[in-house]
Design an enzyme around this catalytic site. Structure first.
Site, short mmCIF file in Angstrom:
data_model
loop_
_atom_site.label_atom_id
_atom_site.label_comp_id
_atom_site.label_asym_id
_atom_site.label_seq_id
_atom_site.Cartn_x
_atom_site.Cartn_y
_atom_site.Cartn_z
CG ASN A 35 -7.04 6.71 -7.99
OD1 ASN A 35 -8.25 6.93 -7.93
ND2 ASN A 35 -6.46 5.78 -7.24
CG PHE A 83 -17.03 3.31 -8.83
CD1 PHE A 83 -16.76 2.49 -7.74
CD2 PHE A 83 -18.23 3.99 -8.84
CE1 PHE A 83 -17.66 2.33 -6.69
CE2 PHE A 83 -19.15 3.85 -7.80
CZ PHE A 83 -18.86 3.01 -6.72
NE ARG A 84 -9.74 0.35 -8.63
CZ ARG A 84 -8.93 0.93 -7.75
NH1 ARG A 84 -8.45 2.15 -7.95
NH2 ARG A 84 -8.58 0.31 -6.65
CG HIS A 115 -8.29 7.72 3.52
ND1 HIS A 115 -7.26 8.61 3.66
CD2 HIS A 115 -8.29 7.35 2.23
CE1 HIS A 115 -6.66 8.76 2.49
NE2 HIS A 115 -7.28 8.02 1.61
CG ASP A 168 -10.12 4.78 0.14
OD1 ASP A 168 -10.16 5.04 -1.06
OD2 ASP A 168 -9.05 4.66 0.77
CG HIS A 180 -6.81 -3.62 -6.08
ND1 HIS A 180 -6.26 -2.87 -7.09
CD2 HIS A 180 -6.77 -2.84 -4.97
CE1 HIS A 180 -5.88 -1.69 -6.62
NE2 HIS A 180 -6.18 -1.64 -5.33
O1 DOR Z 1 -5.55 1.64 -0.55
C1 DOR Z 1 -5.93 2.50 -1.35
N1 DOR Z 1 -6.20 2.19 -2.61
N2 DOR Z 1 -6.05 3.76 -0.93
C2 DOR Z 1 -6.35 4.76 -1.78
O2 DOR Z 1 -6.51 5.88 -1.34
C3 DOR Z 1 -6.43 4.51 -3.23
C4 DOR Z 1 -6.85 3.14 -3.45
C5 DOR Z 1 -6.90 2.66 -4.86
O3 DOR Z 1 -7.28 3.43 -5.74
O4 DOR Z 1 -6.61 1.48 -5.09
#
Ligand code: DOR
Length: 461
Positions: free
Chosen positions: A118, A87-88, A254, A324, A328
């Site tokens: 991340n 969720f960034r 995944h 997942d 973007h």
């Molecule tokens: O394609 C992906 N993008 N796979 C992931 O596991 C992380 C993710 C992301 O955080 O953009």
């Protein structure tokens, strides 16, 4: 004024979610005449909940309640638990934040999400974990939990972390800079920690060698040649070996290849696995029309892989379906490969995609509830969620198995504003979502004042 002052004192005295419930919630709600998906059967019955907790799954049709909802023609299922979202927030909130991501969850019938580390800063310290929990309490329309991320040298943090579903390891790199692929560091994490572990399994050296051979890749299609079957299988085998040698619970995120499914059939009870809608429904042929919109890590694979993933779900090798969700912006996705980032948004459509699969005869509604609700609750030791039973949280979803609607970019509530399934017509949709007994989403209308609460994890001891 006195009333406002009294309200203010209630709000400061109660934890946030409780204050909301105490003020807003009707005391007792009765959902009548729904086809209720219970853990062992589907039955037309009446479900009663009070103060956010289910009190009866076989209530009398005339049971005393403040609110009665006639759900004739609808199914009632437990709220979906999506155990893999990005969720960034904090750091990359131009793509998504905890408010928009959790709103998308509410629309999609997801009442609890578990979010990946991340972000920026990454959730690799206890302070970062607690800061995220605080942020979520103020912003999230649904319930939440956050993984603690592994680094090559934060095993002390991983050992002391609480209030988390578990540890996330990027054994292969993806978005962000979290990567642990040195054997010694992995051995330590599996040997010294006790929380359940999950991992992104793509072998870093295989991916790098493939990228070198293909000069970095020129087309989106090359993404599946770089992040190939071998990379996925090697990393999954390596992680399962670490888990089994160290008697450690381990969840393969995944799964994308037929080879992994075949390998996982022979693994022990310590191992669980999950599939995502994009790996079930897309394959390399979709690059032609969708390009970077289906660029994901692990990459999408081939039709045979789609088929084996479905077989793995049906035979129980794969227990969980999660998204997942990795948003973007379209501008970011529009860049030529390999600049285009990997990831796609999915939380608001995952349940509908699976309900549509029930209608097309690929699976049953009971199986969907097992994969998306009961199994994630079991894998992550989530307290009182994932099934409709007395004493459990009233996190519930009414679904209309006959509703037909098309996924449209302009209707997406994710901040990223698009879906790779744009233009896809589905039959079977969530129509009303309850979080702790409160209606957070009802047929296009949100109650943005509702807040979910922190999911509780009983990891035993
Ligand atoms: O394609 C992906 N993008 N796979 C992931 O596991 C992380 C993710 C992301 O955080 O953009």
């Amino acid at each position: 004024m006195a009333f406002l002052a009294a309200l203010a004192s209630v709000s400061t005295w109660f934890p946030h979610g409780l204050a909301r419930r105490a003020i807003k919630q009707k005391m007792k709600t009765l959902i009548r005449n729904a086809e209720v998906v219970l853990s062992d059967q589907t039955a037309k019955t009446n479900v009663l909940f009070e103060d956010g907790v289910i009190c009866a799954v076989d209530a009398a049709a005339g049971a005393d309640a403040d609110e009665v909802i006639d759900a004739t023609g609808l199914h009632l299922i437990p709220g979906v638990i999506d155990d893999q979202v990005h969720f960034r927030d904090p750091g990359l909130t131009h793509k998504e934040d905890l408010a928009t991501g959790s709103r998308a969850c509410a629309k999609g019938g997801v009442t609890t999400f578990l979010e990946m580390p991340n972000t920026n800063p990454a959730t690799i310290t206890l302070d970062a974990l607690h800061a995220k929990l605080d942020l979520a309490a103020g912003k999230c329309l649904v319930n939440y939990g956050f993984y603690i991320g592994a680094t090559p040298d934060n095993v002390g943090v991983l050992k002391s972390a609480e209030r988390t579903p578990g540890i996330k390891i990027f054994i292969g790199s993806s978005t962000g800079n979290l990567l642990v692929d040195q054997q010694a560091a992995l051995e330590r994490i599996f040997a010294e920690t006790t929380l359940p572990i999950c991992a992104h399994c793509e072998d870093e050296s295989t991916v790098r060698a493939n990228a070198e051979r293909l000069n970095g890749g020129k087309s989106y299609r090359d993404h599946s040649r770089i992040r190939d079957h071998k990379a996925a299988l090697i990393a999954t085998q390596r992680a399962v070996d670490l888990a089994e040698r160290n008697d450690h619970r381990f969840h393969v995120l995944h799964v994308s290849t037929a080879q992994e499914v075949k390998f996982l059939r022979g693994t022990s009870e310590l191992i669980s696995a999950e599939a995502c809608p994009h790996h079930l429904f897309f394959n390399v042929h979709d690059y032609e029309t969708l390009g970077s919109l289906v660029q994901m890590n692990p990459s999408i694979k081939h039709p045979e892989d789609n088929e084996e993933l479905w077989r793995g779900l049906i035979d129980g090798t794969i227990e969980v379906v999660a998204t997942d969700h990795a948003p973007h912006t379209l501008e970011e996705k529009d860049q030529p490969y390999p600049k285009s980032p990997s990831g796609l948004p999915a939380v608001e459509n995952s349940l509908a995609l699976m309900l549509n699969s029930v209608n097309t005869g690929h699976c049953t509604l009971q199986q969907v509830v097992s994969w998306m609700c009961a199994a994630p609750a079991r894998v992550w030791d989530i307290v009182n969620k994932g099934s409709i039973q007395a004493g459990f949280d009233a996190d519930l979803v009414l679904v209309d198995m006959n509703r037909e609607a098309e996924i449209r970019n302009e209707q997406q509530v994710t901040k990223s504003g698009w879906s790779p399934w744009h233009g896809t017509k589905l039959k079977g949709w969530p129509v009303r979502t309850f979080v702790h007994g409160q209606t957070v989403y009802n047929d296009g209308v949100f109650d943005d004042t509702i807040r979910g609460t922190e999911a509780m994890f009983d990891h035993g001891g």
